[in-house]
Write an enzyme that holds these catalytic residues in place. Sequence first.
Site, PDB file in Angstrom:
ATOM      1  N   SER A 128      84.693  56.687 -38.752  1.00 23.34           N
ATOM      2  CA  SER A 128      84.271  56.846 -40.048  1.00 23.34           C
ATOM      3  C   SER A 128      85.243  56.777 -41.246  1.00 23.34           C
ATOM      4  O   SER A 128      86.466  57.255 -40.774  1.00 23.34           O
ATOM      5  CB  SER A 128      83.325  58.286 -40.324  1.00 23.34           C
ATOM      6  OG  SER A 128      83.408  58.384 -41.619  1.00 23.34           O
ATOM      7  N   TYR A 152      83.397  53.161 -46.292  1.00 18.00           N
ATOM      8  CA  TYR A 152      82.588  53.660 -47.206  1.00 18.00           C
ATOM      9  C   TYR A 152      83.259  52.785 -48.351  1.00 18.00           C
ATOM     10  O   TYR A 152      84.057  52.799 -48.841  1.00 18.00           O
ATOM     11  CB  TYR A 152      82.747  55.434 -47.646  1.00 18.00           C
ATOM     12  CG  TYR A 152      81.715  55.977 -47.183  1.00 18.00           C
ATOM     13  CD1 TYR A 152      80.262  55.692 -47.133  1.00 18.00           C
ATOM     14  CD2 TYR A 152      81.891  56.770 -45.996  1.00 18.00           C
ATOM     15  CE1 TYR A 152      79.321  56.286 -46.420  1.00 18.00           C
ATOM     16  CE2 TYR A 152      80.836  57.694 -45.541  1.00 18.00           C
ATOM     17  CZ  TYR A 152      79.579  57.365 -45.871  1.00 18.00           C
ATOM     18  OH  TYR A 152      78.654  57.829 -44.891  1.00 18.00           O
ATOM     19  N   THR A 178      78.708  50.971 -44.799  1.00 17.75           N
ATOM     20  CA  THR A 178      77.570  51.507 -44.959  1.00 17.75           C
ATOM     21  C   THR A 178      76.946  51.642 -46.266  1.00 17.75           C
ATOM     22  O   THR A 178      77.716  51.729 -47.335  1.00 17.75           O
ATOM     23  CB  THR A 178      77.883  53.075 -44.730  1.00 17.75           C
ATOM     24  OG1 THR A 178      78.442  53.061 -43.412  1.00 17.75           O
ATOM     25  CG2 THR A 178      76.556  53.906 -44.867  1.00 17.75           C
ATOM     26  N   LYS A 260      75.232  48.690 -42.536  1.00 16.98           N
ATOM     27  CA  LYS A 260      74.687  49.782 -42.050  1.00 16.98           C
ATOM     28  C   LYS A 260      73.525  50.330 -42.951  1.00 16.98           C
ATOM     29  O   LYS A 260      73.959  50.534 -44.029  1.00 16.98           O
ATOM     30  CB  LYS A 260      75.582  50.657 -41.484  1.00 16.98           C
ATOM     31  CG  LYS A 260      75.069  52.185 -40.971  1.00 16.98           C
ATOM     32  CD  LYS A 260      76.054  52.907 -40.261  1.00 16.98           C
ATOM     33  CE  LYS A 260      75.636  54.058 -39.801  1.00 16.98           C
ATOM     34  NZ  LYS A 260      75.483  55.171 -40.424  1.00 16.98           N
ATOM     35  N   HIS A 284      70.094  56.631 -41.678  1.00 17.57           N
ATOM     36  CA  HIS A 284      71.130  57.806 -41.882  1.00 17.57           C
ATOM     37  C   HIS A 284      70.842  59.009 -41.361  1.00 17.57           C
ATOM     38  O   HIS A 284      71.141  60.163 -41.798  1.00 17.57           O
ATOM     39  CB  HIS A 284      71.753  57.824 -43.330  1.00 17.57           C
ATOM     40  CG  HIS A 284      73.221  58.230 -43.341  1.00 17.57           C
ATOM     41  ND1 HIS A 284      74.368  57.199 -43.924  1.00 17.57           N
ATOM     42  CD2 HIS A 284      74.008  59.412 -43.429  1.00 17.57           C
ATOM     43  CE1 HIS A 284      75.345  57.856 -43.851  1.00 17.57           C
ATOM     44  NE2 HIS A 284      75.244  59.283 -43.554  1.00 17.57           N
TER      45      HIS A 284
HETATM   46  C1  LIG Z   1      77.264  65.048 -39.724  1.00 21.30           C
HETATM   47  C2  LIG Z   1      77.136  63.526 -40.065  1.00 21.30           C
HETATM   48  C3  LIG Z   1      77.946  62.744 -40.566  1.00 21.30           C
HETATM   49  C4  LIG Z   1      77.837  61.430 -40.836  1.00 21.30           C
HETATM   50  N1  LIG Z   1      78.897  60.531 -41.444  1.00 21.30           N
HETATM   51  C5  LIG Z   1      78.596  59.340 -41.585  1.00 21.30           C
HETATM   52  C6  LIG Z   1      79.896  58.377 -41.977  1.00 21.30           C
HETATM   53  O1  LIG Z   1      80.783  58.905 -42.149  1.00 21.30           O
HETATM   54  N2  LIG Z   1      79.590  57.164 -42.116  1.00 21.30           N
HETATM   55  C7  LIG Z   1      78.314  56.643 -41.877  1.00 21.30           C
HETATM   56  O2  LIG Z   1      78.307  55.570 -41.936  1.00 21.30           O
HETATM   57  N3  LIG Z   1      77.264  57.444 -41.449  1.00 21.30           N
HETATM   58  C8  LIG Z   1      77.411  58.852 -41.156  1.00 21.30           C
HETATM   59  N4  LIG Z   1      76.464  59.628 -40.419  1.00 21.30           N
HETATM   60  C9  LIG Z   1      75.433  58.829 -40.126  1.00 21.30           C
HETATM   61  C10 LIG Z   1      75.395  58.409 -38.384  1.00 21.30           C
HETATM   62  O3  LIG Z   1      76.184  57.335 -38.616  1.00 21.30           O
HETATM   63  C11 LIG Z   1      73.959  58.002 -38.107  1.00 21.30           C
HETATM   64  O4  LIG Z   1      73.534  56.872 -38.865  1.00 21.30           O
HETATM   65  C12 LIG Z   1      73.113  58.970 -37.934  1.00 21.30           C
HETATM   66  O5  LIG Z   1      73.791  60.295 -37.572  1.00 21.30           O
HETATM   67  C13 LIG Z   1      71.904  58.563 -37.203  1.00 21.30           C
HETATM   68  O6  LIG Z   1      70.911  59.416 -37.077  1.00 21.30           O
HETATM   69  P1  LIG Z   1      70.631  60.533 -35.913  1.00 21.30           P
HETATM   70  O7  LIG Z   1      71.917  61.670 -35.872  1.00 21.30           O
HETATM   71  O8  LIG Z   1      69.471  61.237 -35.953  1.00 21.30           O
HETATM   72  O9  LIG Z   1      70.693  59.783 -34.531  1.00 21.30           O
HETATM   73  C14 LIG Z   1      76.923  60.860 -40.307  1.00 21.30           C
HETATM   74  C15 LIG Z   1      75.634  61.700 -39.675  1.00 21.30           C
HETATM   75  C16 LIG Z   1      76.028  63.094 -39.396  1.00 21.30           C
HETATM   76  C17 LIG Z   1      74.918  63.852 -38.586  1.00 21.30           C
HETATM   77  O1  LIG Z   2      77.507  63.327 -44.380  1.00 27.66           O
HETATM   78  C1  LIG Z   2      77.107  62.351 -44.368  1.00 27.66           C
HETATM   79  O2  LIG Z   2      76.106  61.766 -43.855  1.00 27.66           O
HETATM   80  C2  LIG Z   2      77.755  61.240 -44.759  1.00 27.66           C
HETATM   81  O3  LIG Z   2      77.779  60.062 -44.356  1.00 27.66           O
HETATM   82  C3  LIG Z   2      78.980  61.336 -45.458  1.00 27.66           C
HETATM   83  C4  LIG Z   2      79.049  61.028 -46.738  1.00 27.66           C
HETATM   84  C5  LIG Z   2      80.235  61.127 -47.389  1.00 27.66           C
HETATM   85  C6  LIG Z   2      81.613  61.274 -46.711  1.00 27.66           C
HETATM   86  C7  LIG Z   2      81.448  61.712 -45.351  1.00 27.66           C
HETATM   87  C8  LIG Z   2      80.234  61.561 -44.517  1.00 27.66           C
END
Ligand SMILES: Cc1cc2nc3c(=O)[nH]c(=O)nc-3n(C[C@H](O)[C@H](O)[C@H](O)COP(=O)(O)O)c2cc1C
Ligand SMILES: O=C(O)C(=O)c1ccccc1
Length: 389
Positions: A128, A152, A178, A260, A284
């Site tokens: 990420s 991002y 994303t 994404k 997401h």
């Molecule tokens: C705590 C957390 C942080 C996340 N941070 C990001 C991120 O930094 N960038 C991103 O594209 N998706 C982020 N996601 C989304 C994940 O890439 C993914 O799409 C999602 O976790 C899928 O759903 P699931 O956890 O129900 O399998 C985050 C998800 C969680 C749970």
């Molecule tokens: O928390 C999240 O789902 C996420 O994708 C996120 C958004 C901004 C910064 C870091 C993670």
Amino acid sequence: MAQHWADFQYDIYLNGTTGAVPRLPTDPTRLEELAEHRLGPGPTGYVAGSAGDGSTARANRAALARRRIVPRMLRDVHERDLTTEVLGRTVPAPLALAPVGVLSIMHPDAETAAALAAAAHGVPYILSSASSTPMEQVAEAMGDGERWFQLYWGKDREVTRSFLTRARAAGYTALFVTLDTPILGWRPRDLDQAYLPFLHGVGTANYFTDPAFQAGLAKPVHEDPNAAVLHFLGLFGDPGHTWPDLAFLREHWDGPIVLKGVLHPDDARLAADAGVDGVVVSNHGGRQVAGAVAAADALPGVADAVGDRLTVLFDSGVRTGDDVFKALALGARAVLLGRPYVYGLGLDGQAGVEHVVRCVLAELDLTLALAGHTGPATVTSADLVEHPA
Ligand SMILES: Cc1cc2nc3c(=O)[nH]c(=O)nc-3n(C[C@H](O)[C@H](O)[C@H](O)COP(=O)(O)O)c2cc1C
Ligand SMILES: O=C(O)C(=O)c1ccccc1
């Protein structure tokens, strides 16, 4: 040589002859419960929580549960091979670890531990933009492990350009952009605790180490960290972007680009027209829009629209090997695993992530075999029936 992922179950039973049971549950629901119990309320709420009333996260699970696998018999599934081509790479299984930011709230080894766990099993790791460890450090730890970078796509072009240059130099081969988080969704669990990891100094490592980001600050990060966090929050996303803006990324990244967070077939067509290489059908994990379409319900429409032009990947709601199987049957080439590996990390660091990856792939291998397949390529919608909601 094909790996025998299913052997993990006999490893567990054989260890059991000495009285040992797995350090972590193999059942993803129990894993989540354990994480909720052991980790602090802020971090747990942040990871487990989702947008609004949680309806999208629940719908993700329900849409997978509504599809049922129809096992087939007597098909010689003795020799199996889960190897898959994804974005020009050969990977040992149709699985990658989803980009999840701020992992140091779960474990001090954070993204590095998750990346090492992925690399130990040949699984690609998507780092990420909002990682708690700089991208170069994770890359160096991974050695020749397959690494992809999630962007991002923010307001400052120079920061974007710098991230792409740094990611390329550090050996990240594919770029995941994303699109569903230009602004953070409404998340009651975090709001009610007033908990946002960035305000605890987490998730800004790539930004704070970036010369282009630093150039936008009045004072160096260490002299005014709060101002630096506010600057990050102001620029990490840009709700002003439109489809033609993708040309900028295409120009500055010469490897595969994957968008994404695509859910509408028309957006998937626009992605293909924009000259990118793939999409992740994802909401997401239900963290952005409450009341949104379930990712698994959106997948067949996107696969039908662009499956012959783009690599279609999937996430949101995947917890088990049979979920991966269903996603393949609905048109995905491969699947990203999200929250389950984050719980594994929180509970047992790198070993916890490895445990979760091995559980999912063992169950996928067994599900393929028991459904009459020797690999992912032959799985189609004919392997599923759909029950009414
Ligand atoms: C705590 C957390 C942080 C996340 N941070 C990001 C991120 O930094 N960038 C991103 O594209 N998706 C982020 N996601 C989304 C994940 O890439 C993914 O799409 C999602 O976790 C899928 O759903 P699931 O956890 O129900 O399998 C985050 C998800 C969680 C749970
Ligand atoms: O928390 C999240 O789902 C996420 O994708 C996120 C958004 C901004 C910064 C870091 C993670």
